[in-house]
Enzyme design. Structure first.
Site, PDB file in Angstrom:
ATOM      1  N   HIS A  46       0.881  -1.180   0.000  1.00  0.00           N
ATOM      2  CA  HIS A  46       0.000   0.000   0.000  1.00  0.00           C
ATOM      3  C   HIS A  46       0.914   1.225   0.000  1.00  0.00           C
ATOM      4  CE1 HIS A  46      -2.561  -2.840   2.382  1.00  0.00           C
ATOM      5  NE2 HIS A  46      -3.594  -2.207   1.843  1.00  0.00           N
ATOM      6  N   ASP A  95       2.404   1.989   3.351  1.00  0.00           N
ATOM      7  CA  ASP A  95       3.298   0.994   3.963  1.00  0.00           C
ATOM      8  C   ASP A  95       4.713   1.370   3.559  1.00  0.00           C
ATOM      9  OD1 ASP A  95       0.953  -0.532   4.266  1.00  0.00           O
ATOM     10  OD2 ASP A  95       1.410  -1.798   2.530  1.00  0.00           O
TER      11      ASP A  95
END
Ligand code: XLS
Ligand code: CA
Ligand code: CA
Length: 452
Positions: free
Chosen positions: A109, A112
């Site tokens: 993501h 992240d």
């Protein structure tokens, strides 16, 4: 194929070399017992069939916090007070792990990989910085990106959804993140782009205009698709169904709901499905059920490989070690002709109580060996003439004569009625489920997953 092990300035997994296939006799917890990347099964190598990916979020970001207490995992790559240094060290640790595990793919993501800034432009900049570093590490190691995605559910601004938020300004914020994450995915050569509709749903039906929200959702996906294609993204957009958690109801409830939605809005084709095992079970189905529905529709795109716990209904995201699940899942994948440009992404986390740094390797090794066994056994079952006979026999009455004519649309309701009147009570035919179950167990019990 072996990937070059990445090493940054610090080693985060000391004492662990590249994980090797040692076979069934090995008692080394840091070795594969069944997964042998170059072994040929059903005409392809295991690596080509299974296309394993490691996810960034559970493995390198999450500490194991739950509603009753903080995390228990110590992430040694965190540099306190310095988000860029932390993100870089986390990236180094991740690439060390991917290449030591010797998987071909990874998934992320936006936040992240990078840290969220205080404005759209700052966040975009942070992501671009980290994408450049990730690209360098991909080039050095040969790692590839299975899919990218945007986290449009964690930040409090998304409490009422992202693309389905009742506030247009929140929707635009989500668009800014999806645009940046698509740019990042293209830059990293990602083969797919995922939309998991985290908070796309409702908590209170009475304050929600479900019709309008679903139309906004489809419009948002259409515009994301158009943008992706305009910047050269040739991969597949994936919708990941999940029925609930965090919302009471999520619009992408299960595979069949998503298939209907995609077809209704003319999105099927550009979009396929990313089936997560634990989401299928949360919807009251089995993993294999949602795979089968997607495959039947020609829309099976990719898999998030994990499992729930049969003692509760939560999304526990455990590593997939249930052999039946892996066999039943791989039977669908093989029957569908493979997973195409998708893969098996371990969207799974070690238990909160598993705190050794090597637990992360052991968990992935267990998941990889389980799917490798699933692949071998599924292939054998599908090649067993008793199995094909069991399924083809059941539908034999449609293979010729009036049954075939019905399938071709040649018989109207009155003709069908007349046939019933003429033929009388149909003969009872056993479905022989127990025979089928025994056959699957017989193949497991052969226990010779190593015979080539
Ligand atoms: C959460 C989802 C999520 C998606 C990617 O339940 O599984 O991790 O896979 O946003
Ligand atoms: Ca998932
Ligand atoms: Ca999950």
């Amino acid at each position: 194929m072996s990937r070059k092990v990445f090493s940054g300035d610090t080693t985060y997994f000391p004492g662990v070399g590249q994980i090797q296939y040692e076979g069934p006799g090995s008692d080394n917890p840091l070795a594969f017992k069944t997964y042998d990347p170059s072994r040929i099964v059903a005409g392809k190598t295991m690596e080509e069939h299974l296309r394993f990916a490691v996810c960034y979020w559970h493995s390198f970001c999450a500490t194991g916090s739950d509603p009753f207490g903080p995390g228990t995992r110590v992430l040694p790559w965190t540099v306190s007070g310095d988000p860029k240094a932390s993100a870089t060290e986390k990236l180094n640790a991740a690439f060390e792990f991917f290449t030591k595990l010797n998987v071909p793919y990874w998934c992320f993501h936006d936040f992240d990989l990078a840290w969220e800034g205080s404005s759209v432009a700052e966040s975009e900049n942070n992501l671009q910085t980290m994408v450049a570093l990730a690209k360098e590490r991909q080039d050095v190691t040969g790692m590839q990106l299975l899919w990218g995605t945007a986290n449009v559910f964690s930040n409090p601004r998304y409490m009422n959804g992202a693309a389905t938020n009742p506030n247009f300004e929140v929707l635009t914020y989500a668009a800014s993140q999806v645009k940046a994450a698509l740019d990042a995915t293209v830059e990293l050569g990602g083969q797919n782009y995922v939309f998991w509709g985290g908070r796309e749903g409702y908590v209170c039906l009475q304050n929600t205009d479900t019709k309008r929200e679903l139309e906004h959702f489809a419009m948002f996906l259409e515009k994301a698709r158009d943008y992706g294609r305009s910047i050269g993204f040739e991969g597949t957009f994936l919708i990941e169904p999940k029925p609930m958690e965090p919302m009471k109801h999520q619009y992408d409830f299960d595979a069949q709901t998503v298939i209907g939605f995609l077809r209704h809005h003319g999105l099927a084709g550009d979009f396929k499905l990313n089936i997560e095992a634990n989401h299928a079970t949360l919807a009251g189905h089995s993993f294999a059920h949602d795979l089968r529905m997607s495959a039947d529709a020609g829309l099976l795109g990719s898999i998030d490989a994990n499992r729930g716990d049969p003692q509760n209904g939560w999304d526990t995201d455990q590593f997939p070690t249930d052999l039946y699940d892996c066999i039943h899942g791989m039977m669908v994948v093989l029957q569908a002709g493979g997973i195409g440009a998708g893969g098996l992404n371990f969207d799974a986390k070690v238990r909160r109580e598993s705190t050794d740094i090597n637990d992360l390797f052991i968990a992935h090794i267990g998941g990889m060996d389980s799917f490798a066994r699933g692949l071998i056994i599924a292939d054998r079952i599908l090649k067993d003439p008793r199995f094909s006979e069991l399924s083809s026999e059941r539908y034999r009455s449609f293979d010729s004569g009036d049954g075939k004519r019905f399938e071709n649309g040649e018989l109207d309701l009155v003709t069908l009625r007349d046939l019933a009147a003429k033929n009388g009570e149909p003969e009872q035919v056993s479905a022989r489920q127990e025979l089928l179950e025994n056959l699957i167990n017989d193949h497991i019990a052969r226990g010779d997953c190593q015979v080539k």
